[in-house]
Design a protein around this motif. Sequence first.
Motif, PDB file in Angstrom:
ATOM      1  N   VAL A  20      -6.987   3.068  -6.605  1.00 11.76           N
ATOM      2  CA  VAL A  20      -8.254   3.088  -7.353  1.00 11.76           C
ATOM      3  C   VAL A  20      -8.024   2.657  -8.803  1.00 11.76           C
ATOM      4  O   VAL A  20      -8.859   1.996  -9.421  1.00 11.76           O
ATOM      5  CB  VAL A  20      -8.877   4.509  -7.309  1.00 11.76           C
ATOM      6  N   VAL A  21      -6.849   3.019  -9.340  1.00 10.63           N
ATOM      7  CA  VAL A  21      -6.495   2.684 -10.728  1.00 10.63           C
ATOM      8  C   VAL A  21      -5.800   1.322 -10.811  1.00 10.63           C
ATOM      9  O   VAL A  21      -6.045   0.547 -11.748  1.00 10.63           O
ATOM     10  CB  VAL A  21      -5.589   3.790 -11.330  1.00 10.63           C
ATOM     11  N   LEU A  22      -4.951   1.019  -9.830  1.00  9.69           N
ATOM     12  CA  LEU A  22      -4.155  -0.215  -9.894  1.00  9.69           C
ATOM     13  C   LEU A  22      -4.954  -1.470  -9.556  1.00  9.69           C
ATOM     14  O   LEU A  22      -4.690  -2.547 -10.106  1.00  9.69           O
ATOM     15  CB  LEU A  22      -2.956  -0.104  -8.945  1.00  9.69           C
ATOM     16  N   ASN A  23      -5.927  -1.367  -8.666  1.00  9.28           N
ATOM     17  CA  ASN A  23      -6.730  -2.536  -8.284  1.00  9.28           C
ATOM     18  C   ASN A  23      -7.501  -3.055  -9.500  1.00  9.28           C
ATOM     19  O   ASN A  23      -8.199  -2.279 -10.166  1.00  9.28           O
ATOM     20  CB  ASN A  23      -7.718  -2.141  -7.172  1.00  9.28           C
ATOM     21  N   PRO A  24      -7.363  -4.359  -9.810  1.00  9.04           N
ATOM     22  CA  PRO A  24      -8.062  -4.909 -10.992  1.00  9.04           C
ATOM     23  C   PRO A  24      -9.570  -4.688 -10.962  1.00  9.04           C
ATOM     24  O   PRO A  24     -10.214  -4.698 -12.011  1.00  9.04           O
ATOM     25  CB  PRO A  24      -7.730  -6.408 -10.919  1.00  9.04           C
ATOM     26  N   GLY A  61     -10.829  -1.941  -9.226  1.00  7.42           N
ATOM     27  CA  GLY A  61     -11.012  -0.555  -8.800  1.00  7.42           C
ATOM     28  C   GLY A  61     -11.872   0.232  -9.779  1.00  7.42           C
ATOM     29  O   GLY A  61     -11.943  -0.087 -10.975  1.00  7.42           O
ATOM     30  N   THR A  62     -12.501   1.281  -9.272  1.00  9.69           N
ATOM     31  CA  THR A  62     -13.389   2.070 -10.131  1.00  9.69           C
ATOM     32  C   THR A  62     -12.625   2.911 -11.155  1.00  9.69           C
ATOM     33  O   THR A  62     -13.232   3.489 -12.050  1.00  9.69           O
ATOM     34  CB  THR A  62     -14.279   2.999  -9.283  1.00  9.69           C
ATOM     35  N   GLY A  63     -11.298   2.962 -11.024  1.00 12.53           N
ATOM     36  CA  GLY A  63     -10.489   3.686 -12.015  1.00 12.53           C
ATOM     37  C   GLY A  63      -9.588   2.767 -12.818  1.00 12.53           C
ATOM     38  O   GLY A  63      -8.611   3.216 -13.418  1.00 12.53           O
ATOM     39  N   ARG A  64      -9.918   1.469 -12.851  1.00 14.25           N
ATOM     40  CA  ARG A  64      -9.058   0.490 -13.542  1.00 14.25           C
ATOM     41  C   ARG A  64      -8.931   0.785 -15.042  1.00 14.25           C
ATOM     42  O   ARG A  64      -7.967   0.346 -15.684  1.00 14.25           O
ATOM     43  CB  ARG A  64      -9.570  -0.924 -13.327  1.00 14.25           C
ATOM     44  N   TRP A  65      -9.892   1.521 -15.602  1.00 13.25           N
ATOM     45  CA  TRP A  65      -9.862   1.835 -17.032  1.00 13.25           C
ATOM     46  C   TRP A  65      -8.648   2.700 -17.385  1.00 13.25           C
ATOM     47  O   TRP A  65      -8.281   2.794 -18.553  1.00 13.25           O
ATOM     48  CB  TRP A  65     -11.144   2.595 -17.412  1.00 13.25           C
ATOM     49  N   PHE A  66      -8.035   3.299 -16.382  1.00 13.94           N
ATOM     50  CA  PHE A  66      -6.940   4.240 -16.651  1.00 13.94           C
ATOM     51  C   PHE A  66      -5.555   3.638 -16.406  1.00 13.94           C
ATOM     52  O   PHE A  66      -4.554   4.341 -16.476  1.00 13.94           O
ATOM     53  CB  PHE A  66      -7.102   5.492 -15.773  1.00 13.94           C
ATOM     54  N   LYS A  67      -5.518   2.329 -16.138  1.00 11.93           N
ATOM     55  CA  LYS A  67      -4.253   1.685 -15.757  1.00 11.93           C
ATOM     56  C   LYS A  67      -3.211   1.752 -16.869  1.00 11.93           C
ATOM     57  O   LYS A  67      -2.005   1.893 -16.601  1.00 11.93           O
ATOM     58  CB  LYS A  67      -4.518   0.227 -15.371  1.00 11.93           C
ATOM     59  N   ALA A  98      -3.816   8.887 -10.697  1.00  6.39           N
ATOM     60  CA  ALA A  98      -4.390   8.612  -9.372  1.00  6.39           C
ATOM     61  C   ALA A  98      -5.666   9.420  -9.272  1.00  6.39           C
ATOM     62  O   ALA A  98      -5.706  10.574  -9.715  1.00  6.39           O
ATOM     63  CB  ALA A  98      -3.413   9.019  -8.279  1.00  6.39           C
ATOM     64  N   GLY A  99      -6.730   8.832  -8.711  1.00  6.74           N
ATOM     65  CA  GLY A  99      -7.976   9.604  -8.664  1.00  6.74           C
ATOM     66  C   GLY A  99      -9.114   8.870  -8.002  1.00  6.74           C
ATOM     67  O   GLY A  99      -8.939   7.785  -7.436  1.00  6.74           O
ATOM     68  N   GLY A 102     -23.730   8.026 -20.116  1.00  9.22           N
ATOM     69  CA  GLY A 102     -23.087   9.265 -19.695  1.00  9.22           C
ATOM     70  C   GLY A 102     -21.880   9.130 -18.806  1.00  9.22           C
ATOM     71  O   GLY A 102     -21.642   9.988 -17.956  1.00  9.22           O
ATOM     72  N   GLY A 103     -21.097   8.071 -18.965  1.00  9.95           N
ATOM     73  CA  GLY A 103     -19.874   7.965 -18.179  1.00  9.95           C
ATOM     74  C   GLY A 103     -18.858   9.017 -18.585  1.00  9.95           C
ATOM     75  O   GLY A 103     -18.995   9.679 -19.614  1.00  9.95           O
ATOM     76  N   VAL A 104     -17.832   9.197 -17.779  1.00 11.45           N
ATOM     77  CA  VAL A 104     -16.799  10.199 -18.066  1.00 11.45           C
ATOM     78  C   VAL A 104     -15.427   9.564 -18.281  1.00 11.45           C
ATOM     79  O   VAL A 104     -14.450  10.265 -18.497  1.00 11.45           O
ATOM     80  CB  VAL A 104     -16.721  11.231 -16.916  1.00 11.45           C
ATOM     81  N   ASN A 105     -15.372   8.225 -18.231  1.00 10.43           N
ATOM     82  CA  ASN A 105     -14.075   7.557 -18.335  1.00 10.43           C
ATOM     83  C   ASN A 105     -13.377   7.824 -19.667  1.00 10.43           C
ATOM     84  O   ASN A 105     -12.171   8.098 -19.701  1.00 10.43           O
ATOM     85  CB  ASN A 105     -14.243   6.044 -18.133  1.00 10.43           C
TER      86      ASN A 105
END
Length: 587
Positions: free
Chosen positions: A499-503, A505-511, A518-519, A565-568
Amino acid sequence: MWRRRALGWLFICITSLVLLLVRLMQIQLIETKTFSKHNVNLLEESVKQRTQELVIDNGRGNFLDRNGVMLTHKKVAVLVLFPFLKKMDWEAKKVSEISGISEDVLKIAVEGAKKPFAFGDPQPVELTSSQMERINGLKIPGVFAIEKKFERSEVPAEQLIGLTGENPKELKNRYPNKDLSEKTLLGVSGLEESFDEFLLPEGKSKLVYHVDGSGGPLFGIDVKYVDPANPFYPVNVRTTLDKNLQQKAEGLVERYQIKKGGLVLLDIEDNSVLAMVSRPSINKKDPYSGGGITNMMVKQQIVGSVFKTVVAAAAIDENFDDPTRFFDCSKKINGKPELKYNYGMLDFVTSFSRSCNRTFGELAKELQKTNPHILEDYAAKLSLTGSVGWKGDVYHTSDFKQFADEDKGRVFLSDEARKDANFAAMSGIGQHEVRVTPIAVANMMATIARGGKKEAVRAVSKIEYKNGTTMVDFPEQSIKGDTISPYTAMKLQKLLREVVLNPNGTGRWFKDLPYEVAGKSGTAETGKYEDGKQLHNKWFAGYFPYQNPKYVLVAANLDVVDSEGGVNLLFADMVKMLYEKNHSNEE
């Protein structure tokens, strides 16, 4: 005739005297501590009429963080002055020289005093240990340097710890066999409520002196220290919170203007709460208005795509995660064209990282055909349903719960919904009737990070007597029931990392964060509207560092419009803060 009348009056007089005697016995001998329906302590009240006192400690037990720091109160070394000083020639100059407080200011404060007071209260002047020793060394009657317990104006984790209040009716209902003053504080929410019986006071610590009718000293200027004289009470409830982390977490929640929602931070090793923030804040003037007293982190919320983790676990075990299979993510869950999130054809892993609704709606329907209860079974295996807080037998209390106000999660409400393919599809993406608590989501992530080991969440590690010895221990505790296999946990770990590693992915902001995260993200429609706009619950739940998991963090912003209101940023800044804290400690 007159003899009969005289006997009648004599009988009335004797009866009245007997009734008066009985009443006096009731007041003076029998009900001295629990007089009338209000349980008035007559001994205490009579003493109050002829004494003046300064309460140093109200006697209720204290909450500490994991390092022993007081959370709800603080002990401050203060200068205490008694009003009878105004009638004496006392060494104000020497006290001034030691304390740094102007001599004139000290004298003016005493002149205006009717009762003993801590100088500067409610913001008292804090003394050093050296100043305390030197002031007490002067041995001036009516001048003391002592440590006094003050309530903090800002209490960390206020919803988790909870509130206290006076409620005579509830007091009697809760403790029918205890002789307690009507003014005894009761825990009415949070840990204050859960641990109330342990926290009840044995008595107050106070400085007392006797006064005459004019308020002058009755027996000279002798001040007495009154204490319950019990070396074991009041107790200290040692929480698992880290006060420093808690305050920083609250600062970040404020910075990102989370009006409803908050975060949960767990220590994976012992599955305990390091920080918990809930919004809205408590309105101290009217705690029950605005919902501030409710701890949102232990209440049911609509979780959205975070629930896809449950579907993924079931799909892995049922071999529905075929890497050669592709799902049409250009369509919505109902088969209509997907205009906003048109991802084309995606495999299982990419579908998870990009959070494709179509994939997990289809998988949920297929899984439901194999077993109508499968989504509920896997939600239970990942501890999303049921309660996750520590519970067990403590002393004479069976089924004691640390989180008294914790909700249980659920997937379906009815058997009809459970067997309906469309409802299964909606449930597969965390909508329809799916409800879970943020603390349960955090526990799911911890379970996955530990390789499938399912444990209860603790907010308190032990209760300590006043002398520091342990009264009650709350050891780490497994949650009963089936759990996922280590193999399934390993596959889920990889999915969450992708989720984080995929360019895309919805968690790419945390790469690029200092810890590898992981999340899983989630954006759920709440069914509520504001100014005609659909409101959403926005989530990110994850753990870190990926290779050696230490923390679980769940951030949730509830009932916000899609464009806000995002949480990233909140999640990312919490990760950075924890990294900096740990590495500054190493240095």
